[in-house]
Design a protein around this motif. Structure first.
Motif, PDB file in Angstrom:
ATOM      1  N   LYS A  85      54.874 -20.425 -29.848  1.00 30.16           N
ATOM      2  CA  LYS A  85      55.079 -19.325 -28.910  1.00 30.16           C
ATOM      3  C   LYS A  85      55.992 -19.700 -27.738  1.00 30.16           C
ATOM      4  O   LYS A  85      56.822 -18.909 -27.324  1.00 30.16           O
ATOM      5  N   ASP A 105      57.099 -13.439 -28.609  1.00 28.06           N
ATOM      6  CA  ASP A 105      56.059 -12.866 -29.446  1.00 28.06           C
ATOM      7  C   ASP A 105      56.465 -13.122 -30.892  1.00 28.06           C
ATOM      8  O   ASP A 105      57.380 -12.487 -31.401  1.00 28.06           O
ATOM      9  N   SER A 107      55.259 -13.737 -35.037  1.00 27.38           N
ATOM     10  CA  SER A 107      54.203 -13.314 -35.948  1.00 27.38           C
ATOM     11  C   SER A 107      53.280 -14.478 -36.321  1.00 27.38           C
ATOM     12  O   SER A 107      52.107 -14.279 -36.576  1.00 27.38           O
ATOM     13  N   LYS A 122      64.491  -9.951 -34.953  1.00 23.79           N
ATOM     14  CA  LYS A 122      63.501  -9.291 -34.120  1.00 23.79           C
ATOM     15  C   LYS A 122      63.095  -7.999 -34.806  1.00 23.79           C
ATOM     16  O   LYS A 122      63.912  -7.111 -35.007  1.00 23.79           O
ATOM     17  N   LYS A 126      58.682  -8.405 -32.382  1.00 21.28           N
ATOM     18  CA  LYS A 126      58.266  -9.768 -32.691  1.00 21.28           C
ATOM     19  C   LYS A 126      59.429 -10.533 -33.346  1.00 21.28           C
ATOM     20  O   LYS A 126      60.223  -9.959 -34.042  1.00 21.28           O
TER      21      LYS A 126
END
Length: 130
Positions: A85, A105, A107, A122, A126
């Motif tokens: 992250k 963000d 997955s 993107k 995400k």
């Protein structure tokens, strides 16, 4: 040396000192070369990590549907990059390096390997790496 062919103690001692100095200089030069190779390898892998972080940040800062293709080059050692992250981690030859990225963000966490091409995209807000 005198006329009978005997070597004086001073001559033997001088030869020994010269050999000792030459050996220590060769050892010093070899350790410097190894150090330079290590620094170069670390720098090259750090550049790969920084370029990938830059690509991920570019994709993250653009809108949905934006993508970027990335080729991870092969270096003298194969490597693995873990995308999390807020950081990227590279592992190669029993060494490890990290670089912080803007919190994204994603997955899931991804593992990327050298000599492969990846698509960073993107989708629905995400980051997805294919």
């Amino acid at each position: 040396m005198n006329e009978k062919g005997f070597i004086s103690i001073e001559a033997i001692f001088s030869i020994f000192i010269i050999l000792l100095i030459a050996t220590s200089l060769l050892f010093y030069a070899q350790s410097n070369l190894e150090s330079n190779k290590n620094i170069e390898s670390t720098f090259n892998h750090r550049l790969i990590l920084d370029n990938l972080a830059n690509c991920i940040n570019q994709v993250n800062s653009n809108g949905d549907g934006f993508s970027k293709k990335v080729l991870l080059p092969q270096k003298e050692y194969s490597y693995k990059i873990t995308v999390e992250k807020s950081k990227l981690t590279i592992e190669y030859s029993n060494k490890k390096g990290e670089v912080a990225i803007l919190p994204i963000d994603i997955s899931r966490n991804y593992e990327l390997y050298s000599r492969r091409t990846y698509l960073i995209e993107k989708q629905d807000g995400k980051i997805v790496i294919l």
